[in-house]
Design an enzyme around this catalytic site. Structure first.
Site, PDB file in Angstrom:
ATOM      1  N   HIS A   1      26.583  37.419  45.269  1.00  0.00           N
ATOM      2  CA  HIS A   1      26.903  36.005  45.081  1.00  0.00           C
ATOM      3  C   HIS A   1      25.801  35.245  44.354  1.00  0.00           C
ATOM      4  CE1 HIS A   1      24.090  34.896  48.354  1.00  0.00           C
ATOM      5  NE2 HIS A   1      24.541  35.990  48.957  1.00  0.00           N
ATOM      6  N   ASP A   2      26.224  34.323  43.513  1.00  0.00           N
ATOM      7  CA  ASP A   2      25.340  33.370  42.835  1.00  0.00           C
ATOM      8  C   ASP A   2      24.403  34.023  41.826  1.00  0.00           C
ATOM      9  OD1 ASP A   2      26.159  30.937  44.430  1.00  0.00           O
ATOM     10  OD2 ASP A   2      25.343  32.165  46.054  1.00  0.00           O
TER      11      ASP A   2
ATOM     12  N   GLY B   1      21.837  38.579  46.219  1.00  0.00           N
ATOM     13  CA  GLY B   1      22.223  37.217  45.877  1.00  0.00           C
ATOM     14  C   GLY B   1      21.165  36.458  45.111  1.00  0.00           C
TER      15      GLY B   1
END
Length: 263
Positions: free
Chosen positions: A125-126, A143
């Protein structure tokens, strides 16, 4: 669902709200959920899962069993609207997983153009991945990682959360990266990865001439070989940056970081 020329296997499940471009192919038993957009000419193999919100650009090749746009693997994720954005011309091989962003982490995972993501790669994520990168089999980034253009991650590389890897860097097989890797630097496996020179061969292949490479080597020596502390090394880099945009990019990378450099 648009695009009259799209070819969707009868066993595939495509949400009626998904936006499907022309000449898109979706293979057997694949699932395309709501709030997904797939650009013209993209091919989805069999048994793939594409969850939204996800935007995928043109002419991508996504092979069997890839899982694209799934929820972030973050216990703090509360189900808010976050997204994944993938550019054009990427090759995404078998069992690759790419997660959407988180509410408090920027909200978006981004992958640029013309990347090769080989089997079992994981992009968390991200993350922000540039263009023209190669992630070899089982390379994994946690992440909030940022990867610059033309970076190469060899097989079984692991990158710690919030780390950055600069443009044209090369991470050797099995290296574990727990700090920022400046542009052009080569990292070799030794327990945790350690800098071992610059990615000279990669730079030559991309058209860097001998003068440019020589100045990058001088910058590397100032940063990693001279024995200077960071303040002294930065002063040497500032001098070299007067004659080299590449060294200026390296210095800007160092100055913009929040994590320690891998040294």
């Amino acid at each position: 669902m648009g695009g009259a020329a799209a070819s969707i296997h009868p066993s595939a499940v495509v949400d009626p709200s998904a936006q499907i471009g022309s000449d898109v192919q979706i293979g057997a038993f694949s699932l395309v959920g709501p709030d997904v957009s797939i650009g013209d000419g993209t091919h989805i193999g069999p048994h793939c899962s594409i969850s939204g919100p996800t935007r995928i650009g043109r002419d991508n090749r996504i092979h069997g069993f890839a899982a694209i746009g799934g929820d972030p693997q973050d216990k703090k994720f509360a189900g808010g609207r976050t997204e994944l954005v993938i550019g054009d011309g990427n090759t995404i091989r078998e069992f690759v997983t790419i997660n959407r962003g988180t509410e408090n982490g920027g909200g978006t995972t981004r992958v640029g153009d013309d990347n090769w993501l080989l089997a079992y790669v994981h992009i968390a994520h991200d993350c922000i991945v540039g263009s023209h990168c190669v992630f070899s089999n089982n390379a994994t980034i946690a992440g909030h990682v940022e990867i610059g253009d033309h970076a190469i991650l060899s097989g079984f590389v692991g990158v710690h959360q919030f780390c950055r890897i600069g443009a044209h860097a090369f991470i050797g097989m099995g290296a574990l990266v727990n700090g920022d890797v400046p542009p052009f630097v080569l990292v070799a496996q030794e327990g945790y990865g350690r800098p071992r020179g610059i990615n000279s061969e990669g730079l030559k292949r991309r058209g860097f001439d001998s003068e440019r490479i020589a100045l990058i080597k001088r910058a590397y020596r100032a940063l990693y070989v001279s024995g200077a502390n960071m303040v002294e090394a930065r002063g040497q880099l500032s001098e070299l940056a007067r004659d080299s945009d590449d060294v200026r990019a390296l210095l800007d990378f160092i100055d913009s970081g929040e994590r320690p450099l891998l040294r």
